[in-house]
Write a protein that holds these residues in place. Structure first.
Motif, mmCIF file in Angstrom:
data_model
loop_
_atom_site.group_PDB
_atom_site.id
_atom_site.type_symbol
_atom_site.label_atom_id
_atom_site.label_comp_id
_atom_site.label_asym_id
_atom_site.label_seq_id
_atom_site.Cartn_x
_atom_site.Cartn_y
_atom_site.Cartn_z
ATOM 1 N N ARG A 121 -12.761 33.942 1.559
ATOM 2 C CA ARG A 121 -11.848 33.933 2.645
ATOM 3 C C ARG A 121 -12.362 33.512 3.917
ATOM 4 N NH1 ARG A 121 -7.351 38.784 2.653
ATOM 5 N NH2 ARG A 121 -6.450 38.556 0.749
ATOM 6 N N VAL A 122 -13.468 33.867 3.853
ATOM 7 C CA VAL A 122 -14.493 33.458 5.149
ATOM 8 C C VAL A 122 -14.807 32.126 5.091
ATOM 9 C CG1 VAL A 122 -16.918 33.663 6.113
ATOM 10 C CG2 VAL A 122 -15.742 35.830 5.474
ATOM 11 N N ALA A 123 -15.166 31.580 3.926
ATOM 12 C CA ALA A 123 -15.449 30.208 3.931
ATOM 13 C C ALA A 123 -14.309 29.214 3.895
ATOM 14 C CB ALA A 123 -16.005 29.877 2.355
ATOM 15 N N PHE A 124 -13.173 29.701 3.530
ATOM 16 C CA PHE A 124 -11.596 29.003 3.611
ATOM 17 C C PHE A 124 -11.454 28.938 5.328
ATOM 18 C CE2 PHE A 124 -7.200 29.317 4.555
ATOM 19 C CZ PHE A 124 -6.685 27.858 3.955
ATOM 20 N N TYR A 125 -11.463 30.155 5.970
ATOM 21 C CA TYR A 125 -11.330 30.052 7.332
ATOM 22 C C TYR A 125 -11.981 29.365 8.138
ATOM 23 C CZ TYR A 125 -7.582 33.205 6.560
ATOM 24 O OH TYR A 125 -6.323 33.892 6.142
ATOM 25 N N ALA A 126 -13.472 29.263 7.813
ATOM 26 C CA ALA A 126 -14.569 28.419 8.404
ATOM 27 C C ALA A 126 -14.268 27.066 8.061
ATOM 28 C CB ALA A 126 -15.876 28.815 7.905
ATOM 29 N N LEU A 127 -13.870 26.561 7.028
ATOM 30 C CA LEU A 127 -13.640 25.035 6.794
ATOM 31 C C LEU A 127 -12.305 24.963 7.708
ATOM 32 C CD1 LEU A 127 -14.323 22.457 5.131
ATOM 33 C CD2 LEU A 127 -12.843 23.574 3.524
ATOM 34 N N ALA A 128 -11.211 25.572 7.897
ATOM 35 C CA ALA A 128 -10.171 25.357 8.426
ATOM 36 C C ALA A 128 -10.537 25.086 10.134
ATOM 37 C CB ALA A 128 -9.084 26.440 8.232
ATOM 38 N N VAL A 129 -11.312 26.074 10.347
ATOM 39 C CA VAL A 129 -11.712 25.986 12.048
ATOM 40 C C VAL A 129 -12.502 24.691 12.158
ATOM 41 C CG1 VAL A 129 -13.080 26.896 13.807
ATOM 42 C CG2 VAL A 129 -11.550 28.428 12.378
ATOM 43 N N ALA A 130 -13.487 24.231 11.344
ATOM 44 C CA ALA A 130 -14.224 23.149 11.337
ATOM 45 C C ALA A 130 -13.216 21.976 11.368
ATOM 46 C CB ALA A 130 -15.240 23.203 10.433
ATOM 47 N N THR A 131 -12.636 22.124 10.529
ATOM 48 C CA THR A 131 -11.467 20.501 10.219
ATOM 49 C C THR A 131 -10.471 20.589 11.677
ATOM 50 O OG1 THR A 131 -11.390 20.993 7.828
ATOM 51 C CG2 THR A 131 -9.706 19.604 8.866
ATOM 52 N N PHE A 132 -10.257 21.635 12.188
ATOM 53 C CA PHE A 132 -9.441 21.577 13.405
ATOM 54 C C PHE A 132 -10.289 21.169 14.397
ATOM 55 C CE2 PHE A 132 -7.660 23.667 17.364
ATOM 56 C CZ PHE A 132 -6.562 23.312 17.272
ATOM 57 N N ALA A 133 -11.582 21.563 14.557
ATOM 58 C CA ALA A 133 -12.392 21.014 15.707
ATOM 59 C C ALA A 133 -12.723 19.563 15.717
ATOM 60 C CB ALA A 133 -13.663 21.997 15.662
ATOM 61 N N LEU A 134 -13.211 19.172 14.274
ATOM 62 C CA LEU A 134 -13.184 17.867 14.202
ATOM 63 C C LEU A 134 -11.941 16.941 14.583
ATOM 64 C CD1 LEU A 134 -15.375 17.633 11.125
ATOM 65 C CD2 LEU A 134 -16.220 17.153 13.175
ATOM 66 N N GLY A 135 -10.828 17.402 14.317
ATOM 67 C CA GLY A 135 -9.535 16.510 14.460
ATOM 68 C C GLY A 135 -9.260 16.668 16.135
ATOM 69 N N LEU A 136 -9.641 17.853 16.821
ATOM 70 C CA LEU A 136 -9.533 17.580 18.359
ATOM 71 C C LEU A 136 -10.728 16.678 18.958
ATOM 72 C CD1 LEU A 136 -9.122 21.484 19.299
ATOM 73 C CD2 LEU A 136 -7.295 19.602 19.531
ATOM 74 N N TRP A 137 -11.865 16.816 18.372
ATOM 75 C CA TRP A 137 -12.919 15.995 18.889
ATOM 76 C C TRP A 137 -12.676 14.325 18.614
ATOM 77 C CZ3 TRP A 137 -16.105 12.638 15.921
ATOM 78 C CH2 TRP A 137 -17.077 11.965 16.676
ATOM 79 N N ALA A 138 -11.926 14.041 17.396
ATOM 80 C CA ALA A 138 -11.563 12.765 17.352
ATOM 81 C C ALA A 138 -10.370 12.252 18.191
ATOM 82 C CB ALA A 138 -11.128 12.499 15.642
ATOM 83 N N ALA A 139 -9.460 13.112 18.317
ATOM 84 C CA ALA A 139 -8.267 12.720 19.178
ATOM 85 C C ALA A 139 -8.736 12.733 20.762
ATOM 86 C CB ALA A 139 -7.208 13.934 19.172
ATOM 87 N N ARG A 140 -9.767 13.677 21.143
ATOM 88 C CA ARG A 140 -10.348 13.273 22.481
ATOM 89 C C ARG A 140 -10.928 11.956 22.483
ATOM 90 N NH1 ARG A 140 -15.070 14.418 24.884
ATOM 91 N NH2 ARG A 140 -14.867 14.971 27.068
ATOM 92 N N SER A 141 -11.816 11.700 21.542
ATOM 93 C CA SER A 141 -12.535 10.246 21.710
ATOM 94 C C SER A 141 -11.867 9.265 21.596
ATOM 95 C CB SER A 141 -13.373 10.380 20.488
ATOM 96 O OG SER A 141 -14.335 11.156 20.409
ATOM 97 N N LEU A 142 -10.487 9.313 20.941
ATOM 98 C CA LEU A 142 -9.494 8.128 21.101
ATOM 99 C C LEU A 142 -8.821 7.963 22.191
ATOM 100 C CD1 LEU A 142 -7.680 8.250 17.445
ATOM 101 C CD2 LEU A 142 -9.145 6.702 18.284
ATOM 102 N N VAL A 143 -8.501 9.024 23.088
ATOM 103 C CA VAL A 143 -7.562 9.084 24.172
ATOM 104 C C VAL A 143 -8.576 8.563 25.446
ATOM 105 C CG1 VAL A 143 -6.601 10.457 26.009
ATOM 106 C CG2 VAL A 143 -5.999 10.735 23.670
ATOM 107 N N LEU A 144 -9.721 9.443 25.467
ATOM 108 C CA LEU A 144 -10.756 9.083 26.452
ATOM 109 C C LEU A 144 -11.749 8.053 26.447
ATOM 110 C CD1 LEU A 144 -11.550 12.835 27.478
ATOM 111 C CD2 LEU A 144 -9.967 11.301 28.335
ATOM 112 N N GLY A 145 -11.650 7.350 25.165
ATOM 113 C CA GLY A 145 -12.496 6.423 24.849
ATOM 114 C C GLY A 145 -13.956 6.529 24.748
#
Length: 145
Positions: A121-145
Motif C-alpha cells: 500500500r505504501v509503495a502504491f500511494y507513493a507511486l500515485a503521488v509521484a505520478t501526480f507531482a510529475l503531471g503537475l510539473w509537466a502541465a506547469r512547464s507547458l503553460v509557463l514555458g
C-alpha cells in the motif's frame, strides 16, 4: 485444411501421425513423410468407441487415436468424412462440450486472495503521488514555458 494429430496402432507399436482432410481427400503423414492419400469414397472412418477410430482404406484397417478426440469427433460430424457408426442421441463428446460450456471461462474468488501487505500500500500511494507531482510539473512547464 483441418489436421489432427494422434497415433496409429501398427503391430503393437504406436506411430505418431497427422491426419488431414483437404479437397475431398484424406492425407496421412508421419515424421514429415506422407503415408497415403485417399479420395473421398476410397476410405471410411468408423468410431470404435472412446477415443479410437478405425480408418479403412485400400482394404487395410488402421486404428487411429487422436490426441484431441473431441476435436476430431467435432470435425467428423461437421461433414468432412463419412462415419459409418450410428451416432447415439447423447454421446461422450456432447457431454464433454456441455460440461465445458457450463463452466465459466474464468472464476474469480476474491475471498481467497490475501489482503495487500502494508508495504504494498505504501509503495502504491507513493507511486500515485509521484505520478501526480510529475503531471503537475509537466502541465506547469507547458503553460509557463
Amino acid at each position: 485444411m483441418p489436421i489432427y494429430d494422434g497415433v496409429i496402432n501398427l503391430d503393437d507399436n504406436q506411430i505418431p501421425v497427422v491426419v488431414g482432410f483437404e479437397d475431398a481427400c484424406l492425407r496421412m503423414s508421419s515424421g514429415g513423410r506422407e503415408i497415403g492419400e485417399w479420395a473421398e469414397g476410397e476410405y471410411s472412418i468408423v468410431h470404435d468407441g472412446g477415443s479410437v477410430y478405425t480408418i479403412r482404406a485400400e482394404s487395410e484397417d488402421l486404428q487411429f487415436i487422436p490426441n484431441n478426440p473431441s476435436l476430431f469427433a467435432a470435425g467428423l460430424s461437421g461433414g468432412m468424412a463419412h462415419i459409418r457408426e450410428a451416432v447415439a442421441a447423447h454421446s461422450e463428446t456432447e457431454d464433454l462440450l456441455f460440461e465445458r460450456a457450463e463452466k465459466p471461462a474464468r472464476q474469480e474468488n476474491r475471498e481467497i486472495a490475501p489482503p495487500p501487505k502494508p508495504w504494498t500500500r505504501v509503495a502504491f500511494y507513493a507511486l500515485a503521488v509521484a505520478t501526480f507531482a510529475l503531471g503537475l510539473w509537466a502541465a506547469r512547464s507547458l503553460v509557463l514555458g
